[in-house]
Design an enzyme around this catalytic site. Structure first.
Site, mmCIF file in Angstrom:
data_model
loop_
_atom_site.group_PDB
_atom_site.id
_atom_site.type_symbol
_atom_site.label_atom_id
_atom_site.label_comp_id
_atom_site.label_asym_id
_atom_site.label_seq_id
_atom_site.Cartn_x
_atom_site.Cartn_y
_atom_site.Cartn_z
ATOM 1 N N ASP A 58 -0.841 1.641 -4.048
ATOM 2 C CA ASP A 58 -1.642 0.669 -4.786
ATOM 3 C C ASP A 58 -2.976 1.229 -5.259
ATOM 4 O O ASP A 58 -3.846 0.478 -5.714
ATOM 5 C CB ASP A 58 -1.862 -0.587 -3.946
ATOM 6 C CG ASP A 58 -2.590 -0.292 -2.644
ATOM 7 O OD1 ASP A 58 -2.460 0.838 -2.145
ATOM 8 O OD2 ASP A 58 -3.301 -1.176 -2.130
ATOM 9 N N ASP B 68 -2.424 6.612 -3.391
ATOM 10 C CA ASP B 68 -1.265 5.963 -2.758
ATOM 11 C C ASP B 68 -0.621 4.881 -3.624
ATOM 12 O O ASP B 68 -0.959 4.735 -4.801
ATOM 13 C CB ASP B 68 -1.680 5.374 -1.404
ATOM 14 C CG ASP B 68 -2.531 4.121 -1.572
ATOM 15 O OD1 ASP B 68 -3.276 4.061 -2.558
ATOM 16 O OD2 ASP B 68 -2.444 3.213 -0.721
ATOM 17 N N LYS C 220 -11.372 -0.176 -1.038
ATOM 18 C CA LYS C 220 -11.499 1.265 -1.175
ATOM 19 C C LYS C 220 -10.900 1.649 -2.520
ATOM 20 O O LYS C 220 -10.149 0.877 -3.117
ATOM 21 C CB LYS C 220 -10.817 1.985 -0.020
ATOM 22 C CG LYS C 220 -9.366 1.670 0.158
ATOM 23 C CD LYS C 220 -8.909 2.121 1.539
ATOM 24 C CE LYS C 220 -7.479 1.683 1.794
ATOM 25 N NZ LYS C 220 -7.259 1.254 3.174
ATOM 26 N N ASP D 226 -5.602 2.650 -3.764
ATOM 27 C CA ASP D 226 -6.891 2.563 -3.077
ATOM 28 C C ASP D 226 -7.163 3.751 -2.156
ATOM 29 O O ASP D 226 -8.288 3.945 -1.712
ATOM 30 C CB ASP D 226 -7.060 1.224 -2.332
ATOM 31 C CG ASP D 226 -5.984 0.983 -1.296
ATOM 32 O OD1 ASP D 226 -5.046 1.810 -1.192
ATOM 33 O OD2 ASP D 226 -6.077 -0.040 -0.584
ATOM 34 N N ARG D 227 -6.142 4.542 -1.866
ATOM 35 C CA ARG D 227 -6.372 5.725 -1.014
ATOM 36 C C ARG D 227 -6.498 6.983 -1.864
ATOM 37 O O ARG D 227 -6.020 7.022 -2.995
ATOM 38 C CB ARG D 227 -5.207 5.922 -0.051
ATOM 39 C CG ARG D 227 -5.081 4.821 0.953
ATOM 40 C CD ARG D 227 -4.014 5.148 1.968
ATOM 41 N NE ARG D 227 -4.027 4.136 3.015
ATOM 42 C CZ ARG D 227 -3.465 4.270 4.198
ATOM 43 N NH1 ARG D 227 -2.820 5.395 4.501
ATOM 44 N NH2 ARG D 227 -3.520 3.308 5.094
ATOM 45 N N SER E 172 0.811 -1.215 0.000
ATOM 46 C CA SER E 172 0.000 0.000 0.000
ATOM 47 C C SER E 172 0.848 1.271 0.000
ATOM 48 O O SER E 172 1.638 1.485 -0.900
ATOM 49 C CB SER E 172 -0.950 -0.036 1.191
ATOM 50 O OG SER E 172 -1.833 1.044 1.137
ATOM 51 N N HIS E 173 0.724 2.045 1.066
ATOM 52 C CA HIS E 173 1.372 3.354 1.125
ATOM 53 C C HIS E 173 2.776 3.271 1.721
ATOM 54 O O HIS E 173 3.434 4.292 1.857
ATOM 55 C CB HIS E 173 0.509 4.269 1.986
ATOM 56 C CG HIS E 173 0.151 3.612 3.287
ATOM 57 N ND1 HIS E 173 -0.746 2.576 3.348
ATOM 58 C CD2 HIS E 173 0.598 3.783 4.543
ATOM 59 C CE1 HIS E 173 -0.850 2.147 4.586
ATOM 60 N NE2 HIS E 173 -0.041 2.863 5.345
HETATM 61 C C1 G1P Z 1 -3.970 1.513 8.211
HETATM 62 C C2 G1P Z 1 -5.166 2.423 8.345
HETATM 63 C C3 G1P Z 1 -6.438 1.644 8.055
HETATM 64 C C4 G1P Z 1 -6.347 0.994 6.689
HETATM 65 C C5 G1P Z 1 -5.074 0.176 6.573
HETATM 66 C C6 G1P Z 1 -4.871 -0.362 5.173
HETATM 67 O O1 G1P Z 1 -4.060 0.460 9.136
HETATM 68 O O2 G1P Z 1 -5.220 3.010 9.609
HETATM 69 O O3 G1P Z 1 -7.531 2.501 8.139
HETATM 70 O O4 G1P Z 1 -7.440 0.162 6.450
HETATM 71 O O5 G1P Z 1 -3.938 0.984 6.914
HETATM 72 O O6 G1P Z 1 -4.779 0.648 4.224
HETATM 73 P P1 G1P Z 1 -3.304 0.455 10.543
HETATM 74 O O7 G1P Z 1 -1.833 0.662 10.264
HETATM 75 O O8 G1P Z 1 -3.846 1.615 11.323
HETATM 76 O O9 G1P Z 1 -3.632 -0.873 11.156
HETATM 77 ZN ZN ZN Z 2 -3.310 1.411 -0.323
#
Ligand code: G1P
Ligand code: ZN
Length: 543
Positions: free
Chosen positions: A279, A277, A376, A281-282, A113-114
């Site tokens: 991938d 982000d 998302k 999805d954000r 992801s990010h």
């Molecule tokens: C974080 C975000 C959460 C999101 C997840 C995946 O998780 O807070 O809302 O669903 O990334 O993108 P966390 O690191 O808080 O467990």
């Molecule tokens: Zn992501």
């Protein structure tokens, strides 16, 4: 081509977190590490014949290698067909879309992801089920159990597939089809939103900046915004996906997307800004000189859903993760629909959407989406906002202020303390948990604590229960302080502190957010002893 059985031993720590298995690239590069996890997925899923699997990732370092390994393992496990994105690329929302459209059995998403990428960055792998959404905990726990029990894995010794050429090839008895990663997704977006209205708006001189942060959204945003909707070339910046995201941190918030924020704060700023982000999805939504919090964005999308053709019939319900502000709850009230409060993580929304209880879902962590898929969806949110701006012909700031004037403003902020000592974080959470009964009913710096608990979610659809999902202090005026530990971090522990305060008076809707929340932040530190226990004077990131 033959199928090999390779002896292996379990690796510790292969339990999927909030969103799949995320580790340092170096950990994934250990011989057998990825193979073991993938073997555990296939063991859990059972016999593969007759099934279609979707495969792709965000293009980060190790993506191509992992795709080749997984293709050879899918073949060894008798998967009938694998749809893989060209170049090994598929955004997370596109995987969800392709699974649903092609009625695939499931999909494998390669992404952290990010989190930053590159040889020293992070990698990740996640399994999505046939509804297009992340595997529920029952399944991820079964996968984990298999990772700890297996003694070998099966893999074909076939040569690598050319991932850059569209079309079908075979590995063993498996058909591997390299697909255009954008086409299915773009078609779905064109059905949901009023592309003509958005095209007309761009034609009349509307200016936008989309920061793809050198991540997977680049090709999607360029194809949809510039090629299909006629936004001028250059609307998408940092649009080339790179294995290390150009050295950046592909997390669309005002801190990491500083380039976009600077562009949107300049005197000649475009009308609209957005980022997504690693991938895809954000999303972050930005107006001229003003960033929209994800919690507000969800509420505004809900309040205006019917402007988009895909939602013209109205929405059945809204769902938000517990730490997300209650702004959407007020819209749900006004619309006479339910607003569900779920634990953090998109996987909890799947059941609600499948049961048609929620149409729109959102998280404070720059995640928004709807029942068009089961992830998302960054670009979806951006397109919704474009549709809204085209129909209302108002600025982002005007839309935001009008929304607050009608519903009140939920001041909201998240303070992250990253890579803190894991033992210190556990001590803090345990001490807080122990203090909960004593905190309820207390007055803390002028705030009366109405409820103090550790959030428990009872899934209304399948009856499953998720405990210990975040410590909450809920004040009588609706203000909230929430503490939880991140489930996606890869280094030490990350403490997330969420602060929220409701302000009904429009005359007080332009206060600086941190100022508006300062008293709550003070209370949070006092009850948790966070600064002393972690040795941190201030948060690593404030969003
Ligand atoms: C974080 C975000 C959460 C999101 C997840 C995946 O998780 O807070 O809302 O669903 O990334 O993108 P966390 O690191 O808080 O467990
Ligand atoms: Zn992501």
């Amino acid at each position: 081509m033959t199928i090999q059985t390779v002896a292996s031993t379990p690796f510790a720590g292969q339990r999927p977190g909030t969103s799949g298995l995320r580790k340092k690239v170096t950990e994934f590069q250990q011989p057998g590490y990825l193979e073991n996890f993938v073997e555990a997925i296939f063991l859990t899923l059972g016999e593969g014949s007759g099934r279609t699997l979707v495969l792709g990732g965000d293009g980060r370092y190790f993506n191509r290698e992992a795709v080749q390994t997984i293709l050879r393992m899918a073949a060894a496990h008798g998967v009938a067909r694998v749809l893989v994105g060209r170049g090994g690329i598929l955004s997370t929302p596109a995987v969800s879309c392709v699974i649903r459209k092609h009625a695939a059995f499931g999909g494998i998403v390669l992404s952290a992801s990010h989190n930053p990428g590159g040889p020293d960055g992070d990698f990740g792998i996640k399994y999505n089920i046939g509804n297009g959404g992340p595997a529920p905990e029952k399944l991820t726990e079964a996968i984990f159990a298999n990772t700890q029990a297996l003694a070998s894995y099966r893999i074909s010794d076939a040569p690598p597939v050319d991932l850059d050429v569209l079309g079908a090839v075979r590995i063993e008895n498996t058909e591997v089809e390299v697909i255009d990663p954008v086409a299915d997704y773009a078609q779905l977006m064109a059905r949901l939103f009023d592309f003509d209205a958005i095209r007309t708006m761009f034609k009349s001189g509307f200016r936008m900046c989309f920061d793809a942060m050198h991540a997977v959204s680049g090709p999607y945003a360029t194809a949809i915004l510039e090629d299909m909707l006629g936004a001028p070339k250059g609307t998408v910046i940092n649009g080339e996906p790179r294995e290390d995201f150009g050295g950046g941190h592909p997390d669309p918030n005002p801190v990491n997307a500083a380039e976009l924020i600077a562009i949107m704060s300049a005197p000649d700023a475009p009308d609209f800004g957005a980022a997504s982000d690693g991938d895809g999805d954000r999303n972050m939504i930005v107006g001229r000189g003003i960033a929209v919090t994800p919690s507000d964005s969800l509420a505004i999308i809900a309040a205006n859903a019917t402007v988009a053709p895909g939602y013209a019939g109205g929405i059945t319900g809204i769902a938000r993760s517990m730490p997300t502000s209650a702004a959407a709850d007020r819209v749900a009230d006004a619309l006479g629909i339910s607003c569900f409060e779920t634990p953090t993580g998109w996987k909890y929304f799947g059941n609600l959407m499948d049961a048609n209880l929620a149409t729109l879902c959102g998280e404070e962590s720059y995640g928004t989406g709807s029942n068009h898929i089961r992830e998302k969806d960054g670009l979806w949110a951006v397109l919704f906002w474009l549709n809204l701006l085209a129909v209302r012909a108002k600025s982002v700031s005007e839309i935001l202020h009008e929304h607050w004037a009608r519903f009140g403003r939920n001041y909201y902020s998240r303070h992250d303390y990253e890579a803190v000592d894991a033992a210190a974080a556990d001590t803090m959470m345990a001490a807080l948990r122990a203090r909960l009964p004593d905190l309820a009913g207390r007055m803390l710096d002028g705030h009366h604590v109405a409820e103090a608990d550790d959030f428990v979610y009872n899934d209304p659809v399948d009856g499953s229960v998720a405990t210990r999902q975040g410590i909450r202090l809920i004040m009588s005026d609706g203000s909230r302080i929430v503490f939880r530990l991140s489930g996606t971090g890869t280094e030490g522990a990350t403490i997330r502190l969420y602060l929220e305060r409701y302000e009904p008076d429009p005359a007080r809707h332009d206060i600086d957010t941190q100022e508006a929340l300062a008293r709550l932040a003070g209370i949070a530190d006092e009850v948790s002893d966070l600064r002393r226990l972690t040795g941190r004077e201030r948060p690593t990131v404030i969003t």
